[in-house]
Every structure is written in structure tokens, then in C-alpha cells.
Design an enzyme around this catalytic site. Structure first.
Site, PDB file in Angstrom:
ATOM      1  N   TRP A  59     148.840  37.396  80.112  1.00 28.09           N
ATOM      2  CA  TRP A  59     148.467  38.392  81.121  1.00 28.09           C
ATOM      3  C   TRP A  59     147.356  37.792  81.959  1.00 28.09           C
ATOM      4  O   TRP A  59     146.303  37.534  81.425  1.00 28.09           O
ATOM      5  CB  TRP A  59     147.988  39.699  80.488  1.00 28.09           C
ATOM      6  N   GLU A  75     151.043  40.665  75.697  1.00 24.53           N
ATOM      7  CA  GLU A  75     149.922  40.562  76.640  1.00 24.53           C
ATOM      8  C   GLU A  75     148.741  39.958  75.914  1.00 24.53           C
ATOM      9  O   GLU A  75     148.417  40.380  74.810  1.00 24.53           O
ATOM     10  CB  GLU A  75     149.468  41.949  77.156  1.00 24.53           C
ATOM     11  N   ASN A 105     154.723  51.061  78.509  1.00 22.80           N
ATOM     12  CA  ASN A 105     153.584  50.160  78.414  1.00 22.80           C
ATOM     13  C   ASN A 105     152.397  50.844  77.735  1.00 22.80           C
ATOM     14  O   ASN A 105     151.881  51.841  78.235  1.00 22.80           O
ATOM     15  CB  ASN A 105     153.160  49.700  79.819  1.00 22.80           C
ATOM     16  N   GLU A 106     152.012  50.304  76.571  1.00 21.82           N
ATOM     17  CA  GLU A 106     150.811  50.732  75.842  1.00 21.82           C
ATOM     18  C   GLU A 106     150.737  52.227  75.534  1.00 21.82           C
ATOM     19  O   GLU A 106     149.766  52.909  75.913  1.00 21.82           O
ATOM     20  CB  GLU A 106     149.546  50.296  76.598  1.00 21.82           C
TER      21      GLU A 106
END
Ligand SMILES: *[C@@H]1O[C@H](CO)[C@@H](O)[C@H](O)[C@H]1NC(C)=O
Ligand SMILES: *[C@@H]1O[C@H](CO)[C@@H](O)[C@H](O)[C@H]1NC(C)=O
Ligand SMILES: *[C@@H]1O[C@H](CO)[C@@H](O)[C@H](O)[C@H]1NC(C)=O
Ligand SMILES: *[C@@H]1O[C@H](CO)[C@@H](O)[C@H](O)[C@H]1NC(C)=O
Length: 431
Positions: A376, A334, A213-214
Site C-alpha cells: 500500500w 495492505e 475493505n476493512e
């Protein structure tokens, strides 16, 4: 000693036990059969997702808290309730965390040691998703601190005396930490689901894997370290599981290898994060690209109207990359509008969502690579601790509820999926 008057019961009892045994065995067989059939793997054909021979455009959401809530009996129902609510809005994909490293209710307690109780919770999440005909985009580690993240891996390496550097970015380059992560990948991908009997790597309920994630690796602005990590880990995942799609988990920022795109970045700083949307997503084992949309966090001082303009440009730029540079689908995994903005009003959120939905819908109509969106974030009532500035409870906001159904229905119409399972009921009166 059995009293004589009870002896006549014995054959009956024997029969009942036998029948029950046969029933249970067949039920198991039938269940396994049921879980194995009826659901195709999501594949891709050029810039489109494809399932069962038809294109798929995604209207979906994020509920990162599923596994965590499935561990304890008293909160498990929230997973089913959320999936039910999503399904009633025609949402087909949910992104959620398949990691929890170190802390409370950790899946991975320490390198290579797993809590069976938590693994069973993840089994439950996957089985419930299948029941509700929702597929899962499962994320495998966090770049951020929540639920352990790369920092936890670095701590472990230090505790075991094998860490090369205390930098959080050593997650990407330290050979011992790379080994930890690969061990975790092996355990997860080959996990046999205790509810369905299906190994995760063979389960079509899983829409795709997301590596991290990210990711950001600010200690190497050139981007080479992250790129090398992506190459190694994607190759490793595919060597175990070549059935599922795979994405990196990027926010979508452009780096030094995409000089012409730098002006699309929100500001100057995103070009110095060690990531590059085009270069990272072009990696040969990566099946689709991911992008996040958070103008509230990315700009210091922009009006709502300026943010909307940015959002359209940001999305179109990445869709064009999907077409011209990558030949892969681009999924907006997201997006959200913060209620902490000084000028925040609820109707803005509707406009923000609608703007994003429109870009994807237009892309879908023209068979372009804009493959869908994941809101999100959605959560249920009674979960206020999991609220953030972006969160929405589906039933509490009628406008948003209807907006999401509308998006599900029009994407379903574009792909000829209007008559499929949950769309059939919710869209019938809409055209
Ligand atoms: C893949 O896409 C091409 C071009 O859009 C199309 O002609 C072909 O039929 C598609 N194949 C499958 C299996 O969907
Ligand atoms: C690692 O990240 C955490 C959380 O962002 C931070 O508190 C810590 O100082 C970082 N460690 C190093 C060595 O930079
Ligand atoms: C993407 O990768 C292909 C080969 O895999 C290469 O030919 C192409 O130049 C790359 N494109 C970019 C923009 O890096
Ligand atoms: C923020 O932007 C508004 C108008 O867009 C402007 O009036 C204000 O002075 C700006 N504030 C700062 C701190 O730059």
C-alpha cells in the site's frame, strides 16, 4: 445522382466496405477468442494459490484509484502506465476498488442505478490489466467513508424511508440495505465487459473478490452480526460466481472467539471491533484470509525496532492460523510505513518492506500459507492528490524498485515461474 466517371469506383468501394466489415467481424471474433484463452483462473489447493497447475505466491500492489482515473480521457493513461510499471517489476496482482457509491464519478448513483460511463471505465481497467498480465483483486464496498462506503448505503436507506437505524453498522443488519448490496453484487458479477465481451464472473483476469475493505462493526462486540453478514453475502456471491476466489477484506484483528490470540493484537482496542480473524476467515465460502499491517496507526508510541518485531510476530501468527485453524492461504493485502513518523527516514521503509518480504519468502519456500503481499500503495507521477503517508512512485525510488523486483524473482524461482512472461526479462541476470 452519381456522375458517370465515378461509377467505376462503386464496386471498389463496395469491396472495401465488405472487406472492412469482414475484417472487423473477424477481429471481434479473434479478440473474444484471444481474451477467453491463454489465462487460467487462480484456484486454491489447501493453503496454496494455484494457477495452471503450479503454486502462485503473490508479489503485488494496491492502486485503489484505477476506475476513478479511467472515467476521464485525460487521466486514463495513468492506469496503463501504472500496470506497465507494475508488470516491469514482476508484480502479478493489483488490488483496486470496484465500487464508488454516491459521490463524484459514482459507479452506483443510487441503489440499483449505475453510471454506464463509469462501468465502461471499470471494463477498461480489467481489459488493460489483462493486456499487462496483471490480475485484479477487486474490492466491493468500503467500510470507511472514501468512495461512499457503508455510510452511503445507510443514507440511501434513510432517504428512501426504509432505514431501520441511523447507525453506520446497520449496513450489516438492515434487511433493506442487505438487499441493496446484493443488487449491486448481481449487477457487478454479471456485468458483460464492453471491451472484451466477457462477463466479470467468467473473467480469469480477476484474481478474486473482496467483500468489503476493512470491515468493523463496533456496535456488536460479540462479532455475531458481522459473521452473519459474511455468511449471507459469501453464499450469495458464490451462488452467482463459483469460479473466483473470495476473501472478506479483514485487517486481521483477533476477537473474543480467539481468546488465546488476543495478546497478538497490537493493543486492547482491536478485540472490540466486532471482527475476528479466525472466525470470519473460517467461513465456508471464504477461500483465503487477508491481513493488513499498519503498526504506525495501531500503536500510540513505539520505536521503529519495536514495530519491526511486532510485524514479524503478527505475520507469523496469521500464517500459523492459515495452517492450523483455516487450511487456507493468507494474503497480506495492505502494508506500509508512514512518512509522518517523527523518526522517519527512507532507509527504514526499505527495512520494513524487506522484513515483510522475507517472512513471505520463507513461508513460500516451506510451502506454508503465507501467500504473498500487496504494497500500500503505488501511484504515478503527477498524481500528488492521491499521495498519502505510505505512497510510492515506482521509478522515483531506486532502492525500493530493486527490492520489489528481487522479491518477484525469488518468489518466481520458488514456484518454477521464473521463465514466465515478464519475469523472464527482469530476472535473467539475477541467478
Ligand atoms: C494439492 O496439494 C497437495 C499437497 O500439497 C499435493 O499433493 C497435490 O498434488 C496438489 N494438487 C494440485 C492439483 O496441485
Ligand atoms: C457514520 O460515520 C461517519 C463517518 O465516520 C460519521 O461522521 C457519522 O457520525 C456516523 N453516523 C452515525 C449515526 O454514527
Ligand atoms: C472452522 O470450521 C470448521 C467447519 O467448517 C470447524 O470444524 C472448525 O472447528 C472451525 N474452526 C474454527 C477455529 O472456528
Ligand atoms: C514514547 O516512547 C519513547 C521511547 O520509546 C519515550 O522516550 C517517550 O517518553 C514516549 N512518549 C510518550 C508520550 O509516551
Amino acid at each position: 445522382m452519381i456522375p458517370a466517371r465515378n461509377r467505376a469506383v462503386l464496386p471498389i468501394l463496395g469491396f472495401v466496405i465488405c472487406a472492412a466489415f469482414i475484417y472487423l467481424s473477424f477481429r471481434d471474433l479473434w479478440l473474444t477468442h484471444k481474451w477467453r484463452t491463454e489465462l487460467g483462473f487462480v484456484k486454491r489447493n489447501g493453503t496454496q494459490f494455484v494457477v495452471d497447475g503450479k503454486p502462485l505466491y503473490v508479489n503485488g500492489w494496491n492502486s485503489y484509484w484505477f476506475m476513478d482515473h479511467a472515467v476521464n480521457e485525460h487521466s486514463r493513461y495513468l492506469v496503463s502506465d501504472m500496470l506497465e510499471a507494475g508488470s516491469k517489476m514482476g508484480l502479478t496482482v493489483c488490488r483496486t476498488w470496484a465500487f464508488n457509491d454516491g459521490g463524484y464519478n459514482a459507479l452506483q448513483i443510487s441503489p440499483g442505478r449505475f453510471d454506464e460511463r463509469v462501468f465502461k471505465a471499470l471494463d477498461h481497467v480489467i481489459a488493460e490489466a489483462r493486456k499487462h498480465e496483471v490480475r485484479l483483486l477487486l474490492s466491493l464496498v468500503n467500510n470507511l467513508q472514501a468512495y461512499g462506503g457503508k455510510e452511503q448505503y445507510v443514507k440511501w436507506a434513510w432517504q428512501e424511508g426504509v432505514g431501520l437505524s441511523s447507525s453506520n453498522d446497520s449496513f450489516f443488519f438492515d434487511p433493506s440495505i442487505r438487499k441493496y448490496f446484493k443488487n449491486y453484487l448481481t449487477a457487478l458479477l454479471t456485468r458483460k465487459n464492453s471491451v472484451t465481451g466477457i462477463e466479470y464472473r467468467n473473467d480469469p483476469t480477476i484474481f478474486a473478490w473482496e467483500l468489503i475493505n476493512e470491515p468493523r462493526c463496533t456496535s456488536d462486540v460479540s462479532g455475531d452480526i458481522l459473521q452473519e453478514w459474511i455468511e449471507e453475502m459469501t453464499g450469495f456471491v458464490k451462488s452467482i460466481d463459483d469460479k473466483h476466489l473470495l476473501t472478506v477484506g479483514l485487517e486481521g484483528f483477533y476477537g473474543p472467539k480467539s481468546p488465546k490470540r488476543l495478546t497478538v493484537n497490537p493493543e486492547q482496542w482491536p478485540s472490540e471491533l466486532g471482527t475476528d480473524f479466525v472466525r470470519n476467515s473460517n467461513s465456508s465460502h471464504i477461500d483465503f484470509a487477508s491481513v493488513h499491517i499498519y503498526p504506525d496507526h495501531w500503536f500510540k508510541n513505539q520505536s521503529f525496532e519495536e514495530k519491526l518485531k511486532f510485524v514479524v510476530k503478527w505475520m507469523q501468527s496469521h500464517i500459523e492460523d492459515g495452517m492450523k485453524e483455516l487450511n487456507k492461504p493468507v494474503l497480506f493485502t495492505e502494508f506500509g510505513l508512514s512518512n509522518l513518523n517523527k523518526d522517519f527516514e527512507l532507509p527504514q521503509r526499505e527495512r520494513f518492506y524487506r522484513t515483510i518480504f522475507d517472512v513471505v519468502y520463507k513461508s513460500a519456500k516451506r510451502k506454508k500459507p503465507g501467500a504473498g503481499t500487496l504494497v500500500w500503495q503505488l501511484f504515478m507521477e503527477g498524481m500528488e492528490g492521491f499521495h498519502d503517508e505510505f505512497g510510492i512512485v515506482p521509478h522515483k525510488d531506486d532502492t525500493m524498485y530493486r527490492l520489489m523486483i528481487e522479491q518477484s524473482c525469488r518468489l518466481g524461482r520458488v514456484t518454477g515461474r521464473r521463465n514466465e512472461h515478464h519475469l523472464k526479462k527482469i530476472c535473467s541476470h539475477r541467478d
